[in-house]
Design a protein around this motif. Structure first.
Motif, PDB file in Angstrom:
ATOM      1  N   LEU A   1       0.827  -1.207   0.000  1.00  0.00           N
ATOM      2  CA  LEU A   1       0.000   0.000   0.000  1.00  0.00           C
ATOM      3  C   LEU A   1       0.863   1.260   0.000  1.00  0.00           C
ATOM      4  O   LEU A   1       0.548   2.235  -0.694  1.00  0.00           O
ATOM      5  CB  LEU A   1      -0.942   0.001   1.208  1.00  0.00           C
ATOM      6  N   ILE A   2       1.956   1.237   0.736  1.00  0.00           N
ATOM      7  CA  ILE A   2       2.877   2.380   0.735  1.00  0.00           C
ATOM      8  C   ILE A   2       3.505   2.546  -0.636  1.00  0.00           C
ATOM      9  O   ILE A   2       3.597   3.661  -1.166  1.00  0.00           O
ATOM     10  CB  ILE A   2       3.949   2.221   1.830  1.00  0.00           C
ATOM     11  N   PHE A   3       3.924   1.438  -1.247  1.00  0.00           N
ATOM     12  CA  PHE A   3       4.517   1.497  -2.587  1.00  0.00           C
ATOM     13  C   PHE A   3       3.517   2.034  -3.603  1.00  0.00           C
ATOM     14  O   PHE A   3       3.868   2.846  -4.463  1.00  0.00           O
ATOM     15  CB  PHE A   3       5.035   0.114  -2.999  1.00  0.00           C
ATOM     16  N   ALA A   4       2.261   1.597  -3.503  1.00  0.00           N
ATOM     17  CA  ALA A   4       1.220   2.095  -4.412  1.00  0.00           C
ATOM     18  C   ALA A   4       0.985   3.592  -4.199  1.00  0.00           C
ATOM     19  O   ALA A   4       0.811   4.342  -5.162  1.00  0.00           O
ATOM     20  CB  ALA A   4      -0.075   1.318  -4.200  1.00  0.00           C
ATOM     21  N   ALA A   5       1.004   4.038  -2.943  1.00  0.00           N
ATOM     22  CA  ALA A   5       0.809   5.459  -2.657  1.00  0.00           C
ATOM     23  C   ALA A   5       1.965   6.297  -3.213  1.00  0.00           C
ATOM     24  O   ALA A   5       1.739   7.352  -3.809  1.00  0.00           O
ATOM     25  CB  ALA A   5       0.667   5.673  -1.153  1.00  0.00           C
ATOM     26  N   VAL A   6       3.194   5.810  -3.040  1.00  0.00           N
ATOM     27  CA  VAL A   6       4.355   6.536  -3.576  1.00  0.00           C
ATOM     28  C   VAL A   6       4.294   6.563  -5.097  1.00  0.00           C
ATOM     29  O   VAL A   6       4.597   7.587  -5.724  1.00  0.00           O
ATOM     30  CB  VAL A   6       5.678   5.916  -3.065  1.00  0.00           C
ATOM     31  N   THR A   7       3.874   5.469  -5.719  1.00  0.00           N
ATOM     32  CA  THR A   7       3.717   5.424  -7.168  1.00  0.00           C
ATOM     33  C   THR A   7       2.690   6.445  -7.623  1.00  0.00           C
ATOM     34  O   THR A   7       2.897   7.163  -8.607  1.00  0.00           O
ATOM     35  CB  THR A   7       3.299   4.012  -7.622  1.00  0.00           C
TER      36      THR A   7
ATOM     37  N   ILE B   1       1.858   9.205  -6.090  1.00  0.00           N
ATOM     38  CA  ILE B   1       2.430  10.539  -5.895  1.00  0.00           C
ATOM     39  C   ILE B   1       3.376  10.884  -7.046  1.00  0.00           C
ATOM     40  O   ILE B   1       3.350  12.007  -7.572  1.00  0.00           O
ATOM     41  CB  ILE B   1       3.147  10.642  -4.529  1.00  0.00           C
ATOM     42  N   VAL B   2       4.211   9.923  -7.463  1.00  0.00           N
ATOM     43  CA  VAL B   2       5.114  10.151  -8.595  1.00  0.00           C
ATOM     44  C   VAL B   2       4.312  10.452  -9.852  1.00  0.00           C
ATOM     45  O   VAL B   2       4.618  11.397 -10.599  1.00  0.00           O
ATOM     46  CB  VAL B   2       6.051   8.942  -8.812  1.00  0.00           C
ATOM     47  N   MET B   3       3.263   9.664 -10.103  1.00  0.00           N
ATOM     48  CA  MET B   3       2.419   9.886 -11.276  1.00  0.00           C
ATOM     49  C   MET B   3       1.784  11.273 -11.223  1.00  0.00           C
ATOM     50  O   MET B   3       1.776  12.016 -12.210  1.00  0.00           O
ATOM     51  CB  MET B   3       1.339   8.810 -11.360  1.00  0.00           C
ATOM     52  N   TRP B   4       1.240  11.644 -10.077  1.00  0.00           N
ATOM     53  CA  TRP B   4       0.563  12.930  -9.937  1.00  0.00           C
ATOM     54  C   TRP B   4       1.540  14.093 -10.149  1.00  0.00           C
ATOM     55  O   TRP B   4       1.236  15.047 -10.871  1.00  0.00           O
ATOM     56  CB  TRP B   4      -0.078  13.012  -8.549  1.00  0.00           C
ATOM     57  N   LEU B   5       2.731  14.004  -9.519  1.00  0.00           N
ATOM     58  CA  LEU B   5       3.723  15.064  -9.692  1.00  0.00           C
ATOM     59  C   LEU B   5       4.190  15.173 -11.140  1.00  0.00           C
ATOM     60  O   LEU B   5       4.315  16.273 -11.683  1.00  0.00           O
ATOM     61  CB  LEU B   5       4.921  14.828  -8.765  1.00  0.00           C
ATOM     62  N   TRP B   6       4.449  14.032 -11.761  1.00  0.00           N
ATOM     63  CA  TRP B   6       4.878  14.029 -13.165  1.00  0.00           C
ATOM     64  C   TRP B   6       3.819  14.682 -14.039  1.00  0.00           C
ATOM     65  O   TRP B   6       4.131  15.576 -14.830  1.00  0.00           O
ATOM     66  CB  TRP B   6       5.123  12.590 -13.622  1.00  0.00           C
TER      67      TRP B   6
ATOM     68  N   ALA C   1       1.811  12.830 -20.452  1.00  0.00           N
ATOM     69  CA  ALA C   1       1.397  12.329 -19.144  1.00  0.00           C
ATOM     70  C   ALA C   1       1.676  10.826 -19.083  1.00  0.00           C
ATOM     71  O   ALA C   1       1.739  10.148 -20.111  1.00  0.00           O
ATOM     72  CB  ALA C   1      -0.081  12.606 -18.926  1.00  0.00           C
ATOM     73  N   ILE C   2       1.843  10.294 -17.865  1.00  0.00           N
ATOM     74  CA  ILE C   2       2.137   8.875 -17.704  1.00  0.00           C
ATOM     75  C   ILE C   2       1.023   8.193 -16.922  1.00  0.00           C
ATOM     76  O   ILE C   2       0.245   8.835 -16.219  1.00  0.00           O
ATOM     77  CB  ILE C   2       3.503   8.661 -16.987  1.00  0.00           C
ATOM     78  N   THR C   3       0.988   6.864 -17.040  1.00  0.00           N
ATOM     79  CA  THR C   3       0.006   6.066 -16.311  1.00  0.00           C
ATOM     80  C   THR C   3       0.596   5.627 -14.973  1.00  0.00           C
ATOM     81  O   THR C   3       1.782   5.831 -14.703  1.00  0.00           O
ATOM     82  CB  THR C   3      -0.386   4.808 -17.113  1.00  0.00           C
TER      83      THR C   3
ATOM     84  N   ALA D   1       4.583   5.098 -13.953  1.00  0.00           N
ATOM     85  CA  ALA D   1       5.172   5.709 -12.755  1.00  0.00           C
ATOM     86  C   ALA D   1       5.853   4.652 -11.896  1.00  0.00           C
ATOM     87  O   ALA D   1       6.935   4.888 -11.340  1.00  0.00           O
ATOM     88  CB  ALA D   1       4.095   6.447 -11.959  1.00  0.00           C
ATOM     89  N   MET D   2       5.231   3.471 -11.782  1.00  0.00           N
ATOM     90  CA  MET D   2       5.845   2.387 -11.022  1.00  0.00           C
ATOM     91  C   MET D   2       7.151   1.955 -11.695  1.00  0.00           C
ATOM     92  O   MET D   2       8.148   1.694 -11.024  1.00  0.00           O
ATOM     93  CB  MET D   2       4.889   1.203 -10.890  1.00  0.00           C
TER      94      MET D   2
END
Length: 110
Positions: free
Chosen positions: A18-24, A26-31, A43-45, A49-50
């Protein structure tokens, strides 16, 4: 079997993904919110992002999950050094002082 411990195992199994999914996410949203306007990239999916996270781990060695083992080794070395005599400690310090003197670019080829 104690149900309190059973809940702890479930938490330990569910928390890292769940933490890894949340960080992924966040990376997608920031990108997607920054880079298309700044650099003009697409834009990326979520899965892209993962992939970026995994690639950055491989290339730059981030995340530092093994810190606990490093602390264990450091404690073990400290315990070993406590049993040394003052002469042994001074000899150890002198050896490392000689190894580290001169910096990276001024080392002698030994």
């Amino acid at each position: 079997m104690n149900h309190k411990h059973k809940k702890g195992w479930i938490f330990l199994l569910l928390c890292p993904p769940l933490i890894f999914a949340a960080v992924t996410w966040i990376v997608m949203w920031l990108w997607n919110s920054l880079l298309p306007e700044i650099l003009g990239v697409k834009a990326i999916t979520f899965w892209q992002a993962m992939g970026i996270l995994v690639l950055s781990k491989i290339l730059f060695g981030g995340f530092h999950f093994g810190k606990g083992m490093r602390d264990f080794k450091e404690r073990k070395m400290r315990q070993k050094m406590e049993s040394w005599s003052p002469e042994e400690r001074e000899k150890f310090k002198e050896v490392w002082r000689n190894r580290c003197s001169g910096g990276f670019f001024n080392r002698n080829n030994e």
